[in-house]
Design an enzyme around this catalytic site. Structure first.
Site, PDB file in Angstrom:
ATOM      1  N   ASN A  48      38.108  29.383  14.741  1.00 52.69           N
ATOM      2  CA  ASN A  48      39.185  28.657  15.565  1.00 52.69           C
ATOM      3  C   ASN A  48      38.410  28.381  16.928  1.00 52.69           C
ATOM      4  OD1 ASN A  48      41.268  29.179  13.784  1.00 52.69           O
ATOM      5  ND2 ASN A  48      41.645  31.053  14.459  1.00 52.69           N
ATOM      6  N   HIS A  61      48.871  37.905  20.949  1.00 51.50           N
ATOM      7  CA  HIS A  61      49.083  37.379  19.423  1.00 51.50           C
ATOM      8  C   HIS A  61      48.269  38.250  18.626  1.00 51.50           C
ATOM      9  CE1 HIS A  61      48.841  33.256  21.459  1.00 51.50           C
ATOM     10  NE2 HIS A  61      50.091  33.510  21.446  1.00 51.50           N
ATOM     11  N   LYS A  71      38.911  39.483  14.567  1.00 48.53           N
ATOM     12  CA  LYS A  71      38.557  38.413  15.484  1.00 48.53           C
ATOM     13  C   LYS A  71      37.294  38.716  16.134  1.00 48.53           C
ATOM     14  CE  LYS A  71      43.162  36.648  16.289  1.00 48.53           C
ATOM     15  NZ  LYS A  71      44.031  36.673  17.305  1.00 48.53           N
ATOM     16  N   TYR A 131      36.272  31.575  18.046  1.00 49.40           N
ATOM     17  CA  TYR A 131      36.387  32.970  17.659  1.00 49.40           C
ATOM     18  C   TYR A 131      36.562  32.843  16.017  1.00 49.40           C
ATOM     19  CZ  TYR A 131      41.486  32.334  17.608  1.00 49.40           C
ATOM     20  OH  TYR A 131      42.628  31.786  17.797  1.00 49.40           O
ATOM     21  N   LYS A 168      56.388  29.507  23.988  1.00 45.27           N
ATOM     22  CA  LYS A 168      56.172  30.341  22.597  1.00 45.27           C
ATOM     23  C   LYS A 168      55.692  31.770  23.055  1.00 45.27           C
ATOM     24  CE  LYS A 168      53.543  31.546  18.586  1.00 45.27           C
ATOM     25  NZ  LYS A 168      52.272  31.049  17.913  1.00 45.27           N
ATOM     26  N   ASP A 169      54.771  31.861  24.203  1.00 47.09           N
ATOM     27  CA  ASP A 169      54.492  32.906  24.806  1.00 47.09           C
ATOM     28  C   ASP A 169      55.381  33.711  25.592  1.00 47.09           C
ATOM     29  OD1 ASP A 169      52.239  32.929  23.028  1.00 47.09           O
ATOM     30  OD2 ASP A 169      50.900  32.276  24.574  1.00 47.09           O
TER      31      ASP A 169
END
Length: 182
Positions: A48, A61, A71, A131, A168-169
Protein backbone atom coordinates in the site's frame (compact mmCIF):
# COMPACT_ATOMS: atom_id res chain seq x y z
CA UNK A 1 21.09 -8.08 12.88
CA UNK A 2 19.17 -5.47 10.93
CA UNK A 3 16.15 -5.61 13.28
CA UNK A 4 16.24 -3.80 16.62
CA UNK A 5 13.80 -4.86 19.32
CA UNK A 6 11.51 -2.52 21.21
CA UNK A 7 9.90 -3.01 24.62
CA UNK A 8 6.81 -4.32 22.77
CA UNK A 9 7.05 -7.99 21.84
CA UNK A 10 7.26 -8.44 18.07
CA UNK A 11 7.42 -4.69 17.33
CA UNK A 12 10.71 -4.23 15.47
CA UNK A 13 12.70 -1.43 13.87
CA UNK A 14 14.61 -2.27 10.70
CA UNK A 15 17.71 -0.25 9.89
CA UNK A 16 19.04 -1.25 6.48
CA UNK A 17 22.70 -1.13 5.59
CA UNK A 18 23.00 1.88 3.29
CA UNK A 19 25.79 2.19 0.72
CA UNK A 20 26.51 5.81 -0.19
CA UNK A 21 28.93 7.38 -2.64
CA UNK A 22 29.12 10.41 -4.95
CA UNK A 23 26.24 9.01 -7.05
CA UNK A 24 23.80 8.76 -4.17
CA UNK A 25 22.87 5.70 -2.14
CA UNK A 26 21.68 2.11 -2.45
CA UNK A 27 20.08 -0.25 0.05
CA UNK A 28 17.90 -3.33 0.12
CA UNK A 29 14.57 -2.18 1.52
CA UNK A 30 13.35 -5.75 1.72
CA UNK A 31 15.06 -9.11 1.39
CA UNK A 32 13.15 -12.19 2.46
CA UNK A 33 16.31 -14.15 3.32
CA UNK A 34 17.74 -11.33 5.45
CA UNK A 35 14.45 -11.07 7.34
CA UNK A 36 14.16 -14.83 7.79
CA UNK A 37 17.72 -15.05 9.12
CA UNK A 38 16.70 -12.53 11.79
CA UNK A 39 13.58 -14.52 12.74
CA UNK A 40 11.12 -12.53 10.62
CA UNK A 41 9.52 -15.13 8.35
CA UNK A 42 6.52 -13.33 6.84
CA UNK A 43 4.85 -13.80 3.49
CA UNK A 44 3.85 -10.30 2.35
CA UNK A 45 0.98 -10.28 -0.18
CA UNK A 46 0.03 -6.63 -0.65
CA UNK A 47 1.80 -3.25 -0.85
CA UNK A 48 0.00 0.00 0.00
CA UNK A 49 1.25 3.50 -0.78
CA UNK A 50 -0.11 6.86 0.36
CA UNK A 51 0.82 10.47 -0.25
CA UNK A 52 -0.20 13.15 2.26
CA UNK A 53 0.57 16.73 3.21
CA UNK A 54 1.73 18.24 6.48
CA UNK A 55 -0.73 17.79 9.33
CA UNK A 56 -2.48 14.71 7.98
CA UNK A 57 -3.10 12.14 10.70
CA UNK A 58 -4.13 8.71 9.44
CA UNK A 59 -5.34 6.14 11.94
CA UNK A 60 -5.51 4.44 14.24
CA UNK A 61 -6.46 1.48 12.00
CA UNK A 62 -6.34 -2.32 12.13
CA UNK A 63 -8.15 -5.39 10.87
CA UNK A 64 -9.66 -7.95 13.21
CA UNK A 65 -8.86 -11.66 13.09
CA UNK A 66 -9.01 -13.69 10.94
CA UNK A 67 -7.85 -10.91 8.58
CA UNK A 68 -5.39 -9.10 10.87
CA UNK A 69 -2.33 -7.70 9.12
CA UNK A 70 1.36 -7.46 9.90
CA UNK A 71 2.69 -4.26 8.31
CA UNK A 72 6.23 -3.34 7.27
CA UNK A 73 6.24 0.46 6.98
CA UNK A 74 8.73 2.82 5.32
CA UNK A 75 8.82 6.38 4.03
CA UNK A 76 9.77 7.11 0.43
CA UNK A 77 9.82 10.90 0.82
CA UNK A 78 9.34 13.24 3.76
CA UNK A 79 8.94 12.45 7.46
CA UNK A 80 6.19 10.88 9.54
CA UNK A 81 5.58 10.04 13.15
CA UNK A 82 4.49 6.40 13.03
CA UNK A 83 2.32 5.35 15.98
CA UNK A 84 1.00 2.00 17.19
CA UNK A 85 -1.19 0.85 20.07
CA UNK A 86 -0.93 -2.68 21.46
CA UNK A 87 -4.35 -4.41 21.34
CA UNK A 88 -3.13 -7.82 22.51
CA UNK A 89 -4.95 -8.39 25.79
CA UNK A 90 -2.37 -10.87 27.13
CA UNK A 91 0.55 -8.56 26.35
CA UNK A 92 2.54 -6.73 29.04
CA UNK A 93 2.20 -3.59 26.87
CA UNK A 94 -1.57 -3.90 26.25
CA UNK A 95 -3.15 -0.47 25.85
CA UNK A 96 0.19 1.30 25.52
CA UNK A 97 1.40 3.26 22.50
CA UNK A 98 4.77 3.44 20.79
CA UNK A 99 5.93 5.99 18.26
CA UNK A 100 8.94 6.40 15.99
CA UNK A 101 9.96 8.96 13.42
CA UNK A 102 10.41 7.41 9.99
CA UNK A 103 11.83 9.41 7.12
CA UNK A 104 13.34 9.14 3.68
CA UNK A 105 16.50 10.46 5.30
CA UNK A 106 16.86 7.98 8.19
CA UNK A 107 15.58 5.06 6.06
CA UNK A 108 14.29 3.24 9.14
CA UNK A 109 11.41 0.83 8.69
CA UNK A 110 8.87 -0.38 11.20
CA UNK A 111 7.58 -3.94 11.50
CA UNK A 112 4.12 -3.80 13.11
CA UNK A 113 2.75 -7.25 13.97
CA UNK A 114 -0.87 -8.35 14.07
CA UNK A 115 -2.65 -7.09 17.16
CA UNK A 116 -1.62 -3.44 16.89
CA UNK A 117 -3.61 -0.41 15.80
CA UNK A 118 -1.50 1.70 13.44
CA UNK A 119 -1.45 5.31 12.33
CA UNK A 120 0.86 8.14 11.41
CA UNK A 121 1.14 11.92 11.25
CA UNK A 122 2.90 13.75 8.43
CA UNK A 123 5.58 16.04 9.89
CA UNK A 124 7.11 17.31 6.64
CA UNK A 125 5.54 19.40 3.85
CA UNK A 126 4.51 16.15 2.16
CA UNK A 127 5.28 12.47 2.68
CA UNK A 128 4.94 9.25 0.72
CA UNK A 129 4.49 6.12 2.79
CA UNK A 130 4.78 2.54 1.55
CA UNK A 131 3.91 -0.51 3.59
CA UNK A 132 3.80 -4.22 2.96
CA UNK A 133 0.99 -6.34 4.42
CA UNK A 134 0.83 -10.08 5.04
CA UNK A 135 -2.96 -10.23 4.58
CA UNK A 136 -5.26 -8.63 2.04
CA UNK A 137 -7.49 -5.68 2.88
CA UNK A 138 -10.86 -6.85 4.17
CA UNK A 139 -13.47 -4.14 4.65
CA UNK A 140 -15.72 -6.29 6.87
CA UNK A 141 -12.98 -6.66 9.51
CA UNK A 142 -11.57 -3.13 9.49
CA UNK A 143 -11.64 -1.33 12.83
CA UNK A 144 -10.11 1.68 14.50
CA UNK A 145 -9.56 3.87 17.53
CA UNK A 146 -9.98 7.64 17.69
CA UNK A 147 -6.59 9.30 17.27
CA UNK A 148 -7.01 11.66 20.25
CA UNK A 149 -8.23 9.18 22.86
CA UNK A 150 -7.31 10.72 26.25
CA UNK A 151 -6.53 7.24 27.66
CA UNK A 152 -3.79 6.81 25.05
CA UNK A 153 -2.55 10.43 25.32
CA UNK A 154 -0.60 10.25 22.04
CA UNK A 155 1.46 13.29 21.08
CA UNK A 156 1.12 13.35 17.30
CA UNK A 157 3.50 16.34 17.08
CA UNK A 158 0.90 18.28 15.05
CA UNK A 159 -0.84 21.36 16.52
CA UNK A 160 -4.59 20.73 16.86
CA UNK A 161 -5.45 23.60 14.50
CA UNK A 162 -3.16 22.13 11.80
CA UNK A 163 -4.41 18.52 12.01
CA UNK A 164 -6.13 17.14 8.90
CA UNK A 165 -8.25 14.11 9.76
CA UNK A 166 -10.83 12.20 7.71
CA UNK A 167 -14.45 12.02 8.84
CA UNK A 168 -14.00 8.26 9.18
CA UNK A 169 -11.09 8.71 11.59
CA UNK A 170 -12.91 11.41 13.56
CA UNK A 171 -15.74 8.94 14.22
CA UNK A 172 -13.70 6.02 15.55
CA UNK A 173 -14.45 4.72 19.08
CA UNK A 174 -12.29 5.24 22.15
CA UNK A 175 -9.82 2.49 23.06
CA UNK A 176 -12.11 1.21 25.86
CA UNK A 177 -14.95 0.75 23.34
CA UNK A 178 -13.03 -0.51 20.30
CA UNK A 179 -13.61 -3.86 18.63
CA UNK A 180 -10.87 -6.22 19.71
CA UNK A 181 -10.42 -9.97 19.25
CA UNK A 182 -6.68 -10.12 19.93
Amino acid sequence: MPFAKTDFEGLLIFEPKVFEDNRGYFFESYNYNTCKADGVDINFVQDNQASSEYGVIRGLHYQLEPHAQTKFVRVLSGTILDVVVDLRKASATYGKSFSIELSAENKKQFLVPKGFAHGYAVLSKTAEVLYKCDAYYNKETEAGIIYNDPHLNIDWKIPTDKAIISDKDLNQPFFKDCKNNF
